[in-house]
Design an enzyme around this catalytic site. Structure first.
Site, PDB file in Angstrom:
ATOM      1  N   HIS A 116       0.841  -1.038   0.122  1.00  0.00           N
ATOM      2  CA  HIS A 116      -0.051   0.140  -0.011  1.00  0.00           C
ATOM      3  C   HIS A 116       0.858   1.227   0.112  1.00  0.00           C
ATOM      4  CE1 HIS A 116       0.226   0.952   4.483  1.00  0.00           C
ATOM      5  NE2 HIS A 116       0.244  -0.509   4.549  1.00  0.00           N
TER       6      HIS A 116
ATOM      7  N   ASP B  23      -0.260   4.575   1.095  1.00  0.00           N
ATOM      8  CA  ASP B  23      -0.615   5.573   1.982  1.00  0.00           C
ATOM      9  C   ASP B  23      -0.040   5.388   3.157  1.00  0.00           C
ATOM     10  OD1 ASP B  23      -2.240   2.988   2.170  1.00  0.00           O
ATOM     11  OD2 ASP B  23      -3.210   4.146   3.770  1.00  0.00           O
TER      12      ASP B  23
ATOM     13  N   ASP C 223       6.186   1.665   6.425  1.00  0.00           N
ATOM     14  CA  ASP C 223       4.994   0.928   6.412  1.00  0.00           C
ATOM     15  C   ASP C 223       3.995   1.648   5.349  1.00  0.00           C
ATOM     16  OD1 ASP C 223       2.288  -0.146   6.576  1.00  0.00           O
ATOM     17  OD2 ASP C 223       2.158   0.357   8.582  1.00  0.00           O
TER      18      ASP C 223
ATOM     19  N   GLU D 122      -5.069   1.837   2.828  1.00  0.00           N
ATOM     20  CA  GLU D 122      -4.970   0.530   3.692  1.00  0.00           C
ATOM     21  C   GLU D 122      -5.071   1.021   5.026  1.00  0.00           C
ATOM     22  OE1 GLU D 122      -3.213  -2.412   6.370  1.00  0.00           O
ATOM     23  OE2 GLU D 122      -2.696  -0.547   6.097  1.00  0.00           O
ATOM     24  N   GLU D 123      -4.518   2.164   5.597  1.00  0.00           N
ATOM     25  CA  GLU D 123      -4.205   2.537   6.920  1.00  0.00           C
ATOM     26  C   GLU D 123      -5.762   2.849   7.487  1.00  0.00           C
ATOM     27  OE1 GLU D 123      -2.142   1.955   8.622  1.00  0.00           O
ATOM     28  OE2 GLU D 123      -0.179   2.035   7.380  1.00  0.00           O
TER      29      GLU D 123
ATOM     30  N   ASP E 204       3.675  -6.256   3.756  1.00  0.00           N
ATOM     31  CA  ASP E 204       3.036  -5.183   4.491  1.00  0.00           C
ATOM     32  C   ASP E 204       3.470  -5.741   6.167  1.00  0.00           C
ATOM     33  OD1 ASP E 204       2.006  -2.847   5.446  1.00  0.00           O
ATOM     34  OD2 ASP E 204      -0.108  -3.513   5.344  1.00  0.00           O
TER      35      ASP E 204
ATOM     36  N   HIS F 192       3.929   3.539  12.526  1.00  0.00           N
ATOM     37  CA  HIS F 192       2.742   4.493  12.814  1.00  0.00           C
ATOM     38  C   HIS F 192       3.412   5.520  13.851  1.00  0.00           C
ATOM     39  CE1 HIS F 192      -0.741   1.742  11.483  1.00  0.00           C
ATOM     40  NE2 HIS F 192       0.295   1.876  10.781  1.00  0.00           N
TER      41      HIS F 192
HETATM   42 ZN   LIG Z   1       0.928  -1.345   6.419  1.00  0.00          ZN
END
Ligand SMILES: [Zn+2]
Length: 405
Positions: free
Chosen positions: A78, A80, A140, A173-174, A196, A378
């Protein structure tokens, strides 16, 4: 080109998802990366490269001669980044030959320390990439994107034989909306891997079964001075409901394959009360048991306080992908073999959440999740080692050129 060099280019393009926009993609900036990736895929030698209006990038590596009969394998990552922390203006720090000590993040003075992040001990001597503390890194899942493209580039340059590969880079995705618009049929793969995951060697093909449980309580409101044997306080009934659940089965008290009830919202006044739970369990059987437990409490309390006092509404959210992966377990065996060839020690991680792969698995595209090599996603302490990314590239190249059954 090495995968980390791609990663450094991609993290310079900000792509935070937006939780509140209500459209796909949730932020227009994801197109900035999507266009770069589509161009790069064409340069590398992908066929059929397409960027859709909702910001999905698809492309294929056709099979080499004689390999056309093999089923098509998909690779997905992903674009994003998580909205949970600042993802704009990422300025990575690159630390060659990392000595295993504390790393000062220069933008904030925060310290990335092996005391807090023990995984750092495995990165001694490697090229460590961190943030400057003011943003997340975006490994990520831009590490996954970089590793997939680097593996494909290496395969083309080496001339190794392989069956058809389909690659997709997805938005959002997030915020859990990434694969809602995924074109499973157009993608054309029989099965796929999302790239991922976290530390090298980690492999996921299990996630929670999940539902939401809303408990609505209707009370009987009477002046408290004259309400003997008449008043039913909905807030107290709601508290009674919660007291009948096992108090140690909460997210705080559980890990691994242990499931839970999580009270995430409560409201109430003299007329009505509402409790909102999420219910999670890897085991389908125990998950059913948890739903039965909630229904049983509803029944008992209605018996005690009068029919209709408590109304339970269950809403299914997602399911453990394991049962969809089980019939093609060679995907897991092949991934473990590829990881060993890449010098990793494979280890299973049961995701304590849902994944894009789980949604895709139930839409007919079995889709376990592979490692990217990243840590502490994150947030400002996100980090990854260039050499671990190289290992992930080797793993992917082995999967691309390896058996498909
Ligand atoms: Zn991810």
């Amino acid at each position: 080109m090495r995968a980390y060099e791609r990663l450094l280019r991609y993290v310079a393009i900000s792509t935070p998802a937006c939780e509140t926009s209500g459209v796909t993609p949730s932020s227009q900036c994801q197109f900035d990366l999507a266009r770069v990736l589509a161009d790069e895929m064409r340069q590398i030698g992908f066929a059929n490269v397409r960027l859709t209006d909702d910001c999905f990038v698809y492309g294929d590596l056709p099979a080499t001669p004689g390999m056309e009969e093999l089923p098509c394998l998909g690779l997905i990552a992903h674009m994003d980044t998580a909205p949970a922390f600042n993802g704009i203006d990422v300025k990575p720090q690159i630390i060659p030959d990392y000595d295993g000590g504390d790393v000062v993040l220069k933008g904030t003075g925060d310290v990335l320390s092996p005391a807090q992040f023990p995984g750092l001990k495995k990165l001694v001597g490697k090229t460590l990439i961190t943030t400057d503390g003011t943003t997340l890194l975006g490994a990520d899942d831009k590490a996954g994107v970089a590793e997939i493209l680097t593996a494909c580039e290496q395969i083309i340059q080496s001339g190794r034989a392989h069956g058809k590969i389909a690659v997709a880079f997805t938005p959002d995705e997030e915020i859990g909306l990434g694969v809602l618009h995924f074109d499973v049929e157009g993608f054309g793969a029989k099965y796929a891997y999302t790239v991922d995951g976290g530390a090298v060697g980690s492999l996921s093909y299990e996630n929670f079964n999940a539902c939401e449980a809303v408990v609505d309580v209707t009370g009987v409101s009477v002046h408290p001075g004259t309400s003997k044997d008449m008043l039913i306080n909905p807030c107290l009934v709601a508290m009674e409901f919660n007291s009948m659940l096992p108090s140690c089965e909460t997210p705080r008290d559980t890990e691994g394959f242990e499931g839970f009830f999580h009270l995430c919202d409560m409201q109430g006044d003299a007329m009505k009360a509402r409790l909102v739970y999420i219910v999670r369990d890897h085991s389908a059987e125990r998950f059913e048991g948890r739903k039965q437990q909630l229904k049983h409490i509803e029944k008992i309390l209605n018996h005690r306080w009068g029919e209709g006092t408590v109304k339970l509404t269950l809403r299914e959210q997602y399911r453990n992908m394991r049962e969809m992966i089980e019939p093609c377990f060679f995907l897991i065996e092949n991934a473990r073999k590829a990881m060993k060839i890449a010098g990793m020690e494979p280890h299973d991680i049961a995701a304590r959440g849902g994944t894009d792969g789980a949604q895709l698995s139930y839409r007919g595209l079995p889709c376990p999740n592979l490692c990217t090599g990243g840590y502490a996603y994150h947030g400002p302490f996100e980090h990854i080692a260039a050499e671990d990314m190289d290992a992930c590239v080797t793993m992917l190249a082995e999967l691309i050129c390896g058996p498909r059954n």
